[in-house]
Design a protein around this motif. Structure first.
Motif, PDB file in Angstrom:
ATOM      1  N   SER A 418      41.648 -14.776  19.505  1.00  0.00           N
ATOM      2  CA  SER A 418      40.541 -15.226  18.975  1.00  0.00           C
ATOM      3  C   SER A 418      40.527 -14.915  17.407  1.00  0.00           C
ATOM      4  O   SER A 418      41.587 -14.416  16.926  1.00  0.00           O
ATOM      5  CB  SER A 418      39.143 -14.222  19.530  1.00  0.00           C
ATOM      6  N   GLN A 419      39.321 -15.303  16.562  1.00  0.00           N
ATOM      7  CA  GLN A 419      39.354 -15.194  15.179  1.00  0.00           C
ATOM      8  C   GLN A 419      39.439 -13.792  14.656  1.00  0.00           C
ATOM      9  O   GLN A 419      39.920 -13.559  13.617  1.00  0.00           O
ATOM     10  CB  GLN A 419      38.026 -15.923  14.657  1.00  0.00           C
ATOM     11  N   HIS A 420      39.032 -12.845  15.618  1.00  0.00           N
ATOM     12  CA  HIS A 420      39.192 -11.527  15.378  1.00  0.00           C
ATOM     13  C   HIS A 420      40.554 -11.128  14.848  1.00  0.00           C
ATOM     14  O   HIS A 420      40.740 -10.282  14.077  1.00  0.00           O
ATOM     15  CB  HIS A 420      38.839 -10.667  16.618  1.00  0.00           C
ATOM     16  N   PHE A 421      41.568 -11.639  15.447  1.00  0.00           N
ATOM     17  CA  PHE A 421      42.915 -11.189  15.160  1.00  0.00           C
ATOM     18  C   PHE A 421      43.354 -11.915  13.786  1.00  0.00           C
ATOM     19  O   PHE A 421      43.959 -11.286  12.803  1.00  0.00           O
ATOM     20  CB  PHE A 421      43.897 -12.025  16.086  1.00  0.00           C
ATOM     21  N   LEU A 422      42.876 -12.868  13.295  1.00  0.00           N
ATOM     22  CA  LEU A 422      42.987 -13.404  12.123  1.00  0.00           C
ATOM     23  C   LEU A 422      42.314 -12.741  10.893  1.00  0.00           C
ATOM     24  O   LEU A 422      42.906 -12.579   9.853  1.00  0.00           O
ATOM     25  CB  LEU A 422      42.627 -15.181  11.812  1.00  0.00           C
ATOM     26  N   VAL A 423      41.088 -12.149  11.518  1.00  0.00           N
ATOM     27  CA  VAL A 423      40.471 -11.417  10.490  1.00  0.00           C
ATOM     28  C   VAL A 423      41.120 -10.079  10.225  1.00  0.00           C
ATOM     29  O   VAL A 423      41.131  -9.722   9.159  1.00  0.00           O
ATOM     30  CB  VAL A 423      38.835 -11.122  10.895  1.00  0.00           C
ATOM     31  N   LEU A 424      41.455  -9.345  11.251  1.00  0.00           N
ATOM     32  CA  LEU A 424      42.420  -8.380  11.133  1.00  0.00           C
ATOM     33  C   LEU A 424      43.487  -8.218  10.324  1.00  0.00           C
ATOM     34  O   LEU A 424      43.864  -7.799   9.544  1.00  0.00           O
ATOM     35  CB  LEU A 424      42.682  -7.871  12.528  1.00  0.00           C
ATOM     36  N   LEU A 425      44.229  -9.494  10.364  1.00  0.00           N
ATOM     37  CA  LEU A 425      45.563  -9.794   9.510  1.00  0.00           C
ATOM     38  C   LEU A 425      45.288  -9.984   8.068  1.00  0.00           C
ATOM     39  O   LEU A 425      45.326  -9.121   7.240  1.00  0.00           O
ATOM     40  CB  LEU A 425      46.142 -11.111  10.152  1.00  0.00           C
ATOM     41  N   PHE A 426      43.998 -10.634   7.548  1.00  0.00           N
ATOM     42  CA  PHE A 426      43.581 -10.701   6.339  1.00  0.00           C
ATOM     43  C   PHE A 426      43.072  -9.218   5.992  1.00  0.00           C
ATOM     44  O   PHE A 426      43.513  -8.938   4.725  1.00  0.00           O
ATOM     45  CB  PHE A 426      42.153 -11.610   6.365  1.00  0.00           C
ATOM     46  N   GLU A 427      42.232  -8.527   6.567  1.00  0.00           N
ATOM     47  CA  GLU A 427      42.038  -7.227   6.135  1.00  0.00           C
ATOM     48  C   GLU A 427      43.189  -6.236   5.875  1.00  0.00           C
ATOM     49  O   GLU A 427      43.389  -5.684   4.747  1.00  0.00           O
ATOM     50  CB  GLU A 427      41.175  -6.291   7.069  1.00  0.00           C
ATOM     51  N   HIS A 428      44.404  -6.195   6.722  1.00  0.00           N
ATOM     52  CA  HIS A 428      45.307  -5.710   6.443  1.00  0.00           C
ATOM     53  C   HIS A 428      46.453  -5.798   5.412  1.00  0.00           C
ATOM     54  O   HIS A 428      47.269  -5.145   5.142  1.00  0.00           O
ATOM     55  CB  HIS A 428      46.077  -5.214   8.052  1.00  0.00           C
TER      56      HIS A 428
END
Length: 543
Positions: A418-428
């Protein structure tokens, strides 16, 4: 240097935390070497743990003896701390400014972090080039894994092992490297199983104003062509920019020396332009004027969606050349570490269903970004709020993630994540307890011995409970090539990143989650009905 020397006031009581659309929290503020922590004795309130590395800028305000610090984060959230006492406020602000801008790698949090979870799988060993090459070997015998760069002497931004045509020896690779920007000679990026066509990537050729040529470079890229086939060179710069590069010793492949290749120029902006675009976009998203016309005007003026369109268009072109034209492709810009990687990785998302899985996407990021030498530490040292003059900062990887989200939104059932994975990568990429995105290349990470001294982000992501959280319940494996639309009406603002700290975005996320639960429930119900029908059918046959 000791962290204690940098912390003038380690603790202040009676601090009030204010965040948009969340209840006010009063508690004790503590500063440690790596975190700003606010804890409260109020019931049902979570502690705030904010990495200093996530702080992009701060602002100070004073009313009488009450001081206020506005903390603007690299993940785009903005929080307010009301601190009693002017001296305490000034001390806290001063310490935050110093701790959030430490350049010394040896003081970075991932080197101090010890995981509170059990590491089941060592992420540093999850996506090794040797393992990826085994998959390639099962499909073709035309390629080999070269260790010509084993000591990083041929190309400082390449990994020790690279896939190259079997008929090309290491001496040829060394000479080709001397002819390419930063030593980035053409290497394999992707093999298309359907027709055997390939995608290569490199730095620009160093032709200069004299039209210098390199027979070894010509031999290397011609070795990727099948008999009677032509290839495409996709240059991510405009013709004028590529021409100007000649004066600085760079250039492009001339048709006279590369007659079997057709050169196509596209217009993906350089990093400094992208950073300005991000700053304008975030400014538009924070506009409190409540005027729709004004907001849309500022959004358009940021040119962010234009950049998304340009990158996606170029990636679709590369995928089309490979899949529909049956031609191999070489992609490069100037250095080959920014727009080149956006195009090659997005083309693989379009072409290869494996890249749309959680594990496959991790492998793609590892192969096409981390191992391929994208300078994460340089590009992500500042975000949209920093008051410092931009040096090498640019949201190159964020733009890639935005493009992936655009495709995911158009094909919601074709992605396992989901987009949650993409957001997590952005944050890290901007601030993390993990060592995955530290450094600017495999060489730097090797010198820092990060695989031994830090935990990999993939070790966290691949835990069963985290995989479940990041999974897309709508996912149904789709083995087809997916062609995203790049029409303006098809490309939307990524609210999950740029508006996620706003109420409207939170409501949209909640509505989306509710919709997903309903669809999931309907699927489960349908499965039960189908099982019941099968059981009834079997019973009738027995009768």
């Amino acid at each position: 240097m000791e962290f204690a020397e940098l912390i003038k006031t380690p603790r202040v009581d009676g601090v009030v935390l204010r965040r948009p659309f969340l209840p006010t929290v009063e508690g004790t503020l503590c500063l440690t070497g790596h975190h700003l922590i606010l804890s409260s004795r109020q019931d049902n309130t979570e502690e705030l743990w904010l990495l200093h590395a996530n702080i992009d800028a701060i602002e100070k305000r004073f009313v009488g003896s009450l001081g206020t610090i506005i903390v603007k984060c690299k993940d785009l959230r903005v929080i307010q701390l009301d601190i009693p006492g002017m001296e305490e406020c000034l001390n806290i602000a001063s310490s935050i400014e110093v701790l959030s801008t430490l350049d010394s790698v040896s003081l970075m949090y991932p080197l101090f972090y010890r995981p509170m979870f059990q590491v089941i799988e060592d992420g540093w060993k999850s996506f090794l080039p040797e393992d990826a090459f085994k998959d390639l070997e099962s499909m073709t015998e035309e390629w080999r894994l070269s260790d010509v760069n084993k000591d990083y002497s041929v190309c400082s931004s390449y990994p020790p092992l690279v896939a190259v045509p079997k008929d090309v020896d290491d001496d040829t690779l060394r000479k080709a490297a001397a002819f390419r920007h930063g030593g980035r000679f053409p290497v394999l990026s992707y093999y298309h199983k359907k027709n055997g066509m390939v995608m290569m990537r490199s730095g620009q050729p160093l032709t200069g104003t004299n039209g210098r040529r390199c027979k070894e470079d010509e031999k290397l890229i011609n070795a990727t062509l099948r008999a009677g086939k032509r290839g495409y060179i996709i240059d991510t710069r405009t013709v004028s920019v590529a021409q100007q590069a000649k004066a600085r010793g760079g250039g492009f492949e001339s048709e006279a020396n590369y007659p079997q290749w057709r050169r196509i120029h596209k217009a993906i902006e350089r990093s400094s332009i992208l950073q300005e675009s991000l700053i304008k976009l975030v400014e538009a998203c924070n506009d409190q004027s409540h005027s729709m016309d004004r907001w849309l005007s500022k959004l358009e003026a940021s040119n962010w969606q234009t950049h998304v369109k340009e990158i996606l268009t170029t990636a679709c072109l590369a995928a089309q050349c490979i899949d529909r034209e049956g031609a191999s492709v070489l992609v490069h810009g100037t250095e080959g570490t920014d727009s080149t990687l956006q195009v090659t990785s997005l083309a693989q998302i379009i072409l290869d269903p494996a890249c749309r899985t959680i594990q496959g996407f991790q492998a793609l990021v590892e192969r096409e970004w981390l191992q391929a030498g994208h300078p994460f530490q340089q590009r992500c040292s500042q975000s949209a709020y920093s008051n410092s003059k931009p040096r090498c900062e640019a949201p190159v990887f964020l733009l890639f993630l935005d493009c992936v989200w655009q495709i995911l939104r158009q094909f919601p059932c074709s992605f396992q994540f989901s987009q949650h994975f993409l957001v997590l990568l952005f944050e890290h990429t901007y601030a993390s307890q993990f060592g995955t995105f530290m450094g600017n290349s495999a060489s730097e990470r090797s010198k820092l011995n990060l695989s031994q001294k830090t935990v990999s982000l993939w070790s966290w992501v691949n835990r069963p409970q985290e995989v479940e959280r990041l999974s897309n319940p709508l996912y149904e494996a789709n083995c087809l090539v997916i062609w995203p639309s790049v029409a303006p009406q098809s490309l939307l603002l990524w609210e999950g990143v740029f508006l996620r700290w706003k109420r409207s975005s939170r409501c949209l996320d909640e509505a989306y989650d509710e919709m997903v639960h309903i669809i999931q429930y309907n699927k489960e119900l349908q499965n039960k009905v189908n099982n019941l029908r099968r059981q009834l059918g079997a019973g009738e046959q027995e009768d």
